[in-house]
Enzyme design. Structure first.
Site, PDB file in Angstrom:
ATOM      1  N   ARG A  87      70.933  41.185  -2.011  1.00  0.00           N
ATOM      2  CA  ARG A  87      71.565  42.198  -3.206  1.00  0.00           C
ATOM      3  C   ARG A  87      70.956  43.602  -3.177  1.00  0.00           C
ATOM      4  O   ARG A  87      71.844  44.585  -4.191  1.00  0.00           O
ATOM      5  CB  ARG A  87      70.364  42.035  -3.818  1.00  0.00           C
ATOM      6  CG  ARG A  87      70.266  40.179  -4.393  1.00  0.00           C
ATOM      7  CD  ARG A  87      69.055  40.045  -6.000  1.00  0.00           C
ATOM      8  NE  ARG A  87      69.604  40.793  -7.259  1.00  0.00           N
ATOM      9  CZ  ARG A  87      68.144  41.801  -6.690  1.00  0.00           C
ATOM     10  NH1 ARG A  87      68.044  42.095  -6.468  1.00  0.00           N
ATOM     11  NH2 ARG A  87      69.427  42.432  -8.500  1.00  0.00           N
ATOM     12  N   GLU A 134      70.982  35.271  -0.737  1.00  0.00           N
ATOM     13  CA  GLU A 134      71.463  36.134  -1.775  1.00  0.00           C
ATOM     14  C   GLU A 134      70.877  37.701  -0.823  1.00  0.00           C
ATOM     15  O   GLU A 134      69.614  38.193  -1.629  1.00  0.00           O
ATOM     16  CB  GLU A 134      72.094  36.055  -3.009  1.00  0.00           C
ATOM     17  CG  GLU A 134      71.862  37.468  -3.432  1.00  0.00           C
ATOM     18  CD  GLU A 134      72.338  37.029  -4.772  1.00  0.00           C
ATOM     19  OE1 GLU A 134      73.444  37.686  -6.085  1.00  0.00           O
ATOM     20  OE2 GLU A 134      71.425  36.265  -5.906  1.00  0.00           O
ATOM     21  N   ASP A 136      96.869  56.218  18.500  1.00  0.00           N
ATOM     22  CA  ASP A 136      96.517  57.576  18.740  1.00  0.00           C
ATOM     23  C   ASP A 136      94.850  57.637  17.854  1.00  0.00           C
ATOM     24  O   ASP A 136      94.770  58.081  16.623  1.00  0.00           O
ATOM     25  CB  ASP A 136      96.751  59.411  18.199  1.00  0.00           C
ATOM     26  CG  ASP A 136      96.167  60.479  18.399  1.00  0.00           C
ATOM     27  OD1 ASP A 136      94.489  60.000  18.955  1.00  0.00           O
ATOM     28  OD2 ASP A 136      95.902  61.379  18.031  1.00  0.00           O
ATOM     29  N   ARG A 167      65.022  37.928 -10.135  1.00  0.00           N
ATOM     30  CA  ARG A 167      66.168  38.883  -9.660  1.00  0.00           C
ATOM     31  C   ARG A 167      65.908  40.026  -9.327  1.00  0.00           C
ATOM     32  O   ARG A 167      66.591  41.119  -8.647  1.00  0.00           O
ATOM     33  CB  ARG A 167      67.508  38.933 -10.072  1.00  0.00           C
ATOM     34  CG  ARG A 167      68.073  37.623 -10.401  1.00  0.00           C
ATOM     35  CD  ARG A 167      68.908  37.441 -11.523  1.00  0.00           C
ATOM     36  NE  ARG A 167      69.515  36.034 -12.272  1.00  0.00           N
ATOM     37  CZ  ARG A 167      70.579  36.036 -11.521  1.00  0.00           C
ATOM     38  NH1 ARG A 167      71.232  37.185 -10.802  1.00  0.00           N
ATOM     39  NH2 ARG A 167      70.843  34.841 -11.268  1.00  0.00           N
ATOM     40  N   GLU A 195      80.019  39.827  -3.439  1.00  0.00           N
ATOM     41  CA  GLU A 195      80.115  40.075  -4.934  1.00  0.00           C
ATOM     42  C   GLU A 195      80.290  41.318  -5.272  1.00  0.00           C
ATOM     43  O   GLU A 195      79.493  42.303  -5.818  1.00  0.00           O
ATOM     44  CB  GLU A 195      78.759  39.254  -6.008  1.00  0.00           C
ATOM     45  CG  GLU A 195      78.544  38.188  -6.143  1.00  0.00           C
ATOM     46  CD  GLU A 195      77.404  37.335  -6.389  1.00  0.00           C
ATOM     47  OE1 GLU A 195      76.605  38.321  -6.919  1.00  0.00           O
ATOM     48  OE2 GLU A 195      77.177  36.446  -6.023  1.00  0.00           O
ATOM     49  N   GLU A 220      81.674  44.642  -6.866  1.00  0.00           N
ATOM     50  CA  GLU A 220      81.647  45.027  -8.304  1.00  0.00           C
ATOM     51  C   GLU A 220      82.207  46.695  -7.876  1.00  0.00           C
ATOM     52  O   GLU A 220      82.023  47.306  -6.954  1.00  0.00           O
ATOM     53  CB  GLU A 220      80.308  45.726  -9.055  1.00  0.00           C
ATOM     54  CG  GLU A 220      79.490  44.411  -8.962  1.00  0.00           C
ATOM     55  CD  GLU A 220      78.265  44.398  -9.348  1.00  0.00           C
ATOM     56  OE1 GLU A 220      77.440  43.437  -9.729  1.00  0.00           O
ATOM     57  OE2 GLU A 220      77.446  45.829  -8.860  1.00  0.00           O
ATOM     58  N   GLU A 240      81.074  43.653 -16.066  1.00  0.00           N
ATOM     59  CA  GLU A 240      79.856  43.846 -15.083  1.00  0.00           C
ATOM     60  C   GLU A 240      78.548  44.776 -16.701  1.00  0.00           C
ATOM     61  O   GLU A 240      79.356  44.945 -18.178  1.00  0.00           O
ATOM     62  CB  GLU A 240      79.390  44.492 -13.666  1.00  0.00           C
ATOM     63  CG  GLU A 240      79.366  43.478 -12.839  1.00  0.00           C
ATOM     64  CD  GLU A 240      78.127  42.833 -13.206  1.00  0.00           C
ATOM     65  OE1 GLU A 240      77.625  43.567 -13.756  1.00  0.00           O
ATOM     66  OE2 GLU A 240      78.278  42.045 -12.507  1.00  0.00           O
ATOM     67  N   GLU A 249      83.939  42.681 -11.721  1.00  0.00           N
ATOM     68  CA  GLU A 249      83.250  42.294 -10.828  1.00  0.00           C
ATOM     69  C   GLU A 249      84.038  40.928 -10.376  1.00  0.00           C
ATOM     70  O   GLU A 249      84.186  40.290 -11.554  1.00  0.00           O
ATOM     71  CB  GLU A 249      82.268  41.523 -10.401  1.00  0.00           C
ATOM     72  CG  GLU A 249      81.265  40.829  -9.657  1.00  0.00           C
ATOM     73  CD  GLU A 249      79.709  40.138  -9.715  1.00  0.00           C
ATOM     74  OE1 GLU A 249      79.080  40.884 -10.210  1.00  0.00           O
ATOM     75  OE2 GLU A 249      79.130  39.277  -9.799  1.00  0.00           O
ATOM     76  N   HIS A 272      76.773  41.580  -3.639  1.00  0.00           N
ATOM     77  CA  HIS A 272      75.540  40.764  -2.818  1.00  0.00           C
ATOM     78  C   HIS A 272      76.248  40.318  -1.876  1.00  0.00           C
ATOM     79  O   HIS A 272      78.017  40.038  -2.055  1.00  0.00           O
ATOM     80  CB  HIS A 272      74.959  40.333  -3.915  1.00  0.00           C
ATOM     81  CG  HIS A 272      74.721  40.930  -5.802  1.00  0.00           C
ATOM     82  ND1 HIS A 272      73.980  39.767  -6.480  1.00  0.00           N
ATOM     83  CD2 HIS A 272      73.801  42.488  -5.701  1.00  0.00           C
ATOM     84  CE1 HIS A 272      73.450  41.605  -7.494  1.00  0.00           C
ATOM     85  NE2 HIS A 272      73.128  42.124  -6.760  1.00  0.00           N
TER      86      HIS A 272
END
Length: 447
Positions: free
Chosen positions: A338, A336, A55, A319, A134, A136, A191, A198, A247
């Site tokens: 983030r 990447e 359904d 970063r 990645e 977490e 982490e 992670e 990430h």
């Protein structure tokens, strides 16, 4: 993990040999929540002939009551037997595509939609969009009634190990179960925040990667529960410490199996394709945020001071920006992103990211220069000089950005876009009407 060549006969053989008693037919709703229809093994032939119905009106973002019957078409390549047993025999799973009663693919199925965007990519001469996530998560203790508490299971920090990291045994068992299921786990560590973990697994093509993320969440929650813990992928369960991200590492491959982001002769060995794709991600970043960070709580993570990106910029070195270009080259050349968090529906997030990048390619867009300084230390004037803009600060602002972005709307398709907007409008309205403890603490006596 996908076994792309498995046949229906081989599935019958495994089911018999492994004493499988139940088949779990899994699919994902618009909010990224795994749904499943579990049937006894004597329904196997019905499953393999695409005849199991459910359904659809009871699933968020699917259909209205008057058009509710939907069919489940299992993707045989996703067949696996869960390594944990049950007293009633083993359970196997198949991830399914949702189809209309006439057999056509259902436009409101996030998995079907991702396949559609991948097919558009292939028409442009690319063979694969590889994704390395990645994810977490936090581990919280359960109370005497097996309900989650806000008590963390350890006081560990980044890359700590026992005895400080009390989640180590849980994390190790999760990794062992994943490996039994065919995952190639590349890294597993504590982490930055207490109770936060992670586990990174090897990249795969877009559709399989989204399937793997969903399978991963299921395994993590199942094994945590066996250890008397609750695993949550909520982006920011506790204030004052880092939230959980997911990430997304991505690379585009040409038909000849070469990495389209790599150019040995270019400056930095990044190809024009990589720069155009990167520009597409940045130009659609605000609308992408609605899909990649789809909950009210997501925006408690996207604040300065807790390692999550807040600004639209890119860098090969630092970063703090939204997009990082890791130093690996050759087949490992990748971008990447983030900002993504694990509450995102992986099928919708990957489809939207891919469409944004392909738009940058189609229009040959160029990104602004890389920002290799710490953006958090810049003032507003310096950010403007470097063409750095802000990500949306609330779900409401992200939805407004999505409503203005035809490329990300097209990535979702009309049915999913409308359902997504309706769902998020309701979520924001409910949040606005809630009076929090913080407000009472601030204002009750003051006024």
């Amino acid at each position: 993990m996908a076994n792309k060549n498995i046949t229906a006969d081989e599935i019958r053989e495994v089911v018999s040999k492994e004493n499988v008693q139940f088949l779990r037919l899994m699919f994902t709703d618009i909010n990224g929540i795994i749904k499943n229809v579990e049937v006894p093994v004597d329904q196997l032939e019905k499953v393999l002939s695409n005849k199991i119905m459910f359904d659809g009106s009871s699933i968020d973002g699917f259909v209205r009551i008057e058009e509710s019957d939907m069919l489940l078409y299992p993707d045989l390549s996703t067949f696996l037997v869960f390594p944990w047993g049950s007293e009633h025999g083993k359970v196997a799973r198949l991830i399914c595509d949702v189809h209309n009663p006439d057999g056509t693919p259902f436009a409101g199925d996030p998995r079907n939609n991702l396949r559609r965007v991948i097919n558009d990519m292939k028409k442009q001469g690319f063979s694969a969009f590889n994704i390395g996530p990645e994810p977490e998560f936090f581990l919280f203790k359960l109370d005497d009634e097996a309900k989650p508490t806000l008590t963390l299971n350890d006081k560990g920090g980044y890359f700590d190990f026992a005895p400080v990291d009390l989640g180590e045994n849980t994390r190790r068992d999760i990794v062992l179960e994943l490996e039994k299921m065919g995952f190639e786990v590349e890294a597993s560590h504590h982490e930055v925040a207490p109770g936060q973990h992670e586990i990174d697994f090897k990249y795969s093509d877009a559709l399989e990667a989204a399937d793997n993320i969903q399978t991963f969440k299921l395994v993590v929650k199942t094994i945590a529960r066996q250890h008397g813990l609750h695993a949550t992928f909520m982006p920011k369960p506790l204030e004052g410490i880092n939230g959980s991200g997911m990430h997304i590492n991505m690379s585009l491959f040409n038909d000849n199996k070469t990495n389209a982001f790599f150019d040995a002769d270019a400056e930095g060995q990044l190809s024009e394709t990589a720069y155009h794709f990167l520009a597409g991600l940045m130009n659609h970043a605000r609308a992408l945020t609605a899909v990649n960070n789809p909950t009210v709580n997501s925006y408690k993570r996207l604040v300065p001071g807790f390692e999550a990106p807040v600004y639209v910029a890119w860098s090969g070195r630092n970063r703090s920006p939204l997009i990082r270009v890791p130093q690996s080259r050759g087949l490992s050349t990748r971008l990447e992103m983030r900002s993504v968090d694990p509450s995102a529906n992986p099928y919708l997030a990957i489809a939207s990211i891919l469409n944004a990048g392909l738009d940058g390619l189609a229009k040959e867009q160029e990104p602004f220069p890389a920002v290799d300084r710490n953006i958090y230390r810049m003032n507003e004037e310096e950010r403007q000089e470097n063409h750095i803009t802000d990500l949306p600060s609330t779900l409401h602002n992200a939805i407004k950005a999505l409503e203005k972005d035809d490329v990300i709307k097209a990535a979702l398709g009309d049915h999913l876009y409308r359902s997504f907007i309706d769902s998020k409008d309701l979520e924001w309205a409910a949040y606005r009407q809630t009076v929090s403890d913080w407000e009472r603490d601030q204002y009750l006596e003051l006024y």
